[in-house]
Design a protein around this motif. Structure first.
Motif, PDB file in Angstrom:
ATOM      1  N   TYR A 159       0.843  -1.197   0.000  1.00  0.00           N
ATOM      2  CA  TYR A 159       0.000   0.000   0.000  1.00  0.00           C
ATOM      3  C   TYR A 159       0.880   1.249   0.000  1.00  0.00           C
ATOM      4  O   TYR A 159       2.007   1.242   0.514  1.00  0.00           O
ATOM      5  CB  TYR A 159      -0.923   0.001   1.220  1.00  0.00           C
ATOM      6  N   VAL A 160       0.330   2.318  -0.539  1.00  0.00           N
ATOM      7  CA  VAL A 160       1.089   3.557  -0.681  1.00  0.00           C
ATOM      8  C   VAL A 160       1.410   4.170   0.674  1.00  0.00           C
ATOM      9  O   VAL A 160       2.513   4.670   0.908  1.00  0.00           O
ATOM     10  CB  VAL A 160       0.317   4.566  -1.561  1.00  0.00           C
ATOM     11  N   THR A 161       0.435   4.158   1.583  1.00  0.00           N
ATOM     12  CA  THR A 161       0.626   4.752   2.904  1.00  0.00           C
ATOM     13  C   THR A 161       0.222   3.767   3.988  1.00  0.00           C
ATOM     14  O   THR A 161      -0.483   2.775   3.727  1.00  0.00           O
ATOM     15  CB  THR A 161      -0.211   6.032   3.056  1.00  0.00           C
ATOM     16  N   ALA A 162       0.615   4.085   5.223  1.00  0.00           N
ATOM     17  CA  ALA A 162       0.229   3.249   6.351  1.00  0.00           C
ATOM     18  C   ALA A 162      -1.278   3.288   6.565  1.00  0.00           C
ATOM     19  O   ALA A 162      -1.887   2.287   6.977  1.00  0.00           O
ATOM     20  CB  ALA A 162       0.954   3.707   7.612  1.00  0.00           C
ATOM     21  N   GLU A 163      -1.897   4.426   6.291  1.00  0.00           N
ATOM     22  CA  GLU A 163      -3.344   4.547   6.446  1.00  0.00           C
ATOM     23  C   GLU A 163      -4.080   3.629   5.474  1.00  0.00           C
ATOM     24  O   GLU A 163      -5.068   2.972   5.843  1.00  0.00           O
ATOM     25  CB  GLU A 163      -3.772   6.002   6.236  1.00  0.00           C
ATOM     26  N   LYS A 164      -3.617   3.574   4.242  1.00  0.00           N
ATOM     27  CA  LYS A 164      -4.243   2.681   3.261  1.00  0.00           C
ATOM     28  C   LYS A 164      -3.976   1.222   3.616  1.00  0.00           C
ATOM     29  O   LYS A 164      -4.820   0.347   3.377  1.00  0.00           O
ATOM     30  CB  LYS A 164      -3.735   3.012   1.865  1.00  0.00           C
ATOM     31  N   ALA A 165      -2.807   0.940   4.181  1.00  0.00           N
ATOM     32  CA  ALA A 165      -2.514  -0.421   4.625  1.00  0.00           C
ATOM     33  C   ALA A 165      -3.443  -0.817   5.768  1.00  0.00           C
ATOM     34  O   ALA A 165      -3.907  -1.963   5.838  1.00  0.00           O
ATOM     35  CB  ALA A 165      -1.057  -0.514   5.068  1.00  0.00           C
ATOM     36  N   GLN A 166      -3.721   0.125   6.673  1.00  0.00           N
ATOM     37  CA  GLN A 166      -4.658  -0.144   7.768  1.00  0.00           C
ATOM     38  C   GLN A 166      -6.048  -0.463   7.223  1.00  0.00           C
ATOM     39  O   GLN A 166      -6.703  -1.411   7.672  1.00  0.00           O
ATOM     40  CB  GLN A 166      -4.722   1.054   8.705  1.00  0.00           C
ATOM     41  N   ALA A 167      -6.479   0.308   6.222  1.00  0.00           N
ATOM     42  CA  ALA A 167      -7.782   0.038   5.606  1.00  0.00           C
ATOM     43  C   ALA A 167      -7.796  -1.322   4.919  1.00  0.00           C
ATOM     44  O   ALA A 167      -8.783  -2.060   4.974  1.00  0.00           O
ATOM     45  CB  ALA A 167      -8.127   1.142   4.607  1.00  0.00           C
ATOM     46  N   GLY A 168      -6.672  -1.678   4.278  1.00  0.00           N
ATOM     47  CA  GLY A 168      -6.572  -2.987   3.641  1.00  0.00           C
ATOM     48  C   GLY A 168      -6.607  -4.112   4.653  1.00  0.00           C
ATOM     49  O   GLY A 168      -7.201  -5.178   4.404  1.00  0.00           O
ATOM     50  N   LEU A 169      -5.990  -3.905   5.822  1.00  0.00           N
ATOM     51  CA  LEU A 169      -6.010  -4.905   6.885  1.00  0.00           C
ATOM     52  C   LEU A 169      -7.429  -5.108   7.401  1.00  0.00           C
ATOM     53  O   LEU A 169      -7.857  -6.249   7.652  1.00  0.00           O
ATOM     54  CB  LEU A 169      -5.084  -4.470   8.020  1.00  0.00           C
TER      55      LEU A 169
END
Length: 379
Positions: free
Chosen positions: A117-127
């Motif tokens: 993911y591009v950012t940690a925030e988007k990674a959190q949403a993906g999780l």
């Protein structure tokens, strides 16, 4: 499989050399020329037949490595040239009655995926989506969802699940892949972190959150936790066909800077625990405080239907690259031992943690240099 390598037969190679212009030099014992040292045997020298003309030769020592009465039952105990007695070896032969190394190179094929993911925030949403999808699939298949959490920074990432309408909390069971042997109110408690970030904000029955028992010695705490897992019916927590291990729907792991997952640290006995052993082990002297913990074993982790390793931020850059692109010695990087049998493995990364990876070259077929013997080109 190394299709482009070959194995050289040492004896055949030696025979071919004899048929060329290589001469054979036989050696025999010669009187010692140096001054004897009191208390030490005189060194043995070898005399060469013929003149040294600088051409290649093969040095043959008569009867080297042979015994007139066969191989003796005990080797050693002889006086060495240094004046000390050789240690006694009681080996029965290569590979006979030996204790295997606790860690071995894995042979398990695993369906692995990197979610970048591009950012940690988007990674959190993906999780969050990953948990939602696993929950929906499990409830549809068997009417229950088993979710296993780890500590560190992971519980805070799950906060957005509190607003999710895709997770049926009444049918969800939450476990902890490892836990510190501390009171639930302690800042070191993973249960406390998960409760503050998520569990206290969702309608999950208290009996379906499996926290460590308080106030027990760590050995008893591990036994008690394993007993609670065993008591869950197979309809909610199925058992694997091979070995009878529990098959959790989703295990979420973090990874430490040394490559540890759960409380399975590099080259430790807990990390090498066999599949036929216990499901939950005590850790008495953890290299990371607090010293007492309980942890799932690696076979239990690898029996899961799906495992996700979450590593976000610049601080994870080095360990992510080492784990995904460098084959360490077995046991040196426990994260490399996470290979679900028949399940799926996913790495959840952001750009910062994946920056050192060379993902573009992953599709190239490369030989591992230390396990291949290059072939000689023939004219």
């Amino acid at each position: 499989m190394l299709a482009s390598t070959t194995r050289v037969n040492q004896h055949a190679s030696l025979s071919s050399k004899r048929s060329t212009a290589v001469k054979i030099v036989r050696c025999q014992a010669a009187p010692a020329a140096s001054t004897p040292v009191p208390g030490k045997p005189s060194p043995t020298t070898r005399a060469q037949e013929g003149q040294d003309d600088g051409k290649p030769f093969i040095n043959l020592i008569p009867n080297n490595g042979r015994w007139e009465k066969g191989i003796p039952p005990v080797m050693g105990a002889h006086l060495m040239a240094s004046g000390t007695v050789s240690p006694v070896s009681v080996s029965k032969g290569a590979g006979i009655d030996v204790t295997p190394h606790p860690f071995q190179y894995h042979e398990t094929e695993t369906d692995g995926t990197v979610l970048l993911y591009v950012t940690a925030e988007k990674a959190q949403a993906g999780l969050v989506r990953l948990v939602e999808e696993a929950s929906a699939a499990a409830v549809k298949a068997k009417g229950a969802f088993t979710l296993v959490l780890s500590g560190g920074s992971l519980p805070a990432l799950l906060g957005p699940l509190a607003a999710s309408k895709s997770v049926d909390w009444a049918k969800t069971h939450v476990f902890f892949v490892d836990e510190r042997n501390v009171p639930h109110s302690s800042p070191d408690s993973t249960y406390k972190a998960a409760s503050e970030a998520l569990l206290s904000k969702v309608p999950i029955p208290a009996a379906q959150v499996y926290a460590i028992a308080e106030g027990l010695p760590v050995e008893q705490a591990a036994i008690q936790y394993e007993g609670r897992i065993i008591s869950i019916p197979a309809s909610a927590l199925p058992r694997a066909t091979e070995g009878g291990l529990p098959v959790f729907d989703l295990i979420l792991l973090g990874v430490g800077p040394d490559g540890h997952v759960a409380s399975l640290f590099p080259n430790r006995a807990e990390t090498s625990a066999p599949a036929a052993g216990r499901w939950v082990l005590p850790v008495r002297n953890s290299p990371k405080p607090p010293p007492e913990r309980i942890t799932f074993t690696m076979p239990v982790i690898n029996a899961a239907k799906e495992v996700a390793i979450v590593a976000l931020g610049e601080s994870k850059r080095e360990i992510v690259q080492r784990t995904l692109e460098v084959q360490a010695l077995p046991g040196a990087l426990p994260a490399q031992l996470v290979r679900p049998r028949g399940g799926k493995l996913k790495w959840v990364l952001d750009v910062a943690s994946a920056e050192a990876l060379d993902i573009a070259s992953w599709g190239e077929a490369k030989r591992f240099p230390r396990s291949s013997i290059p072939t000689e080109k023939k004219e």
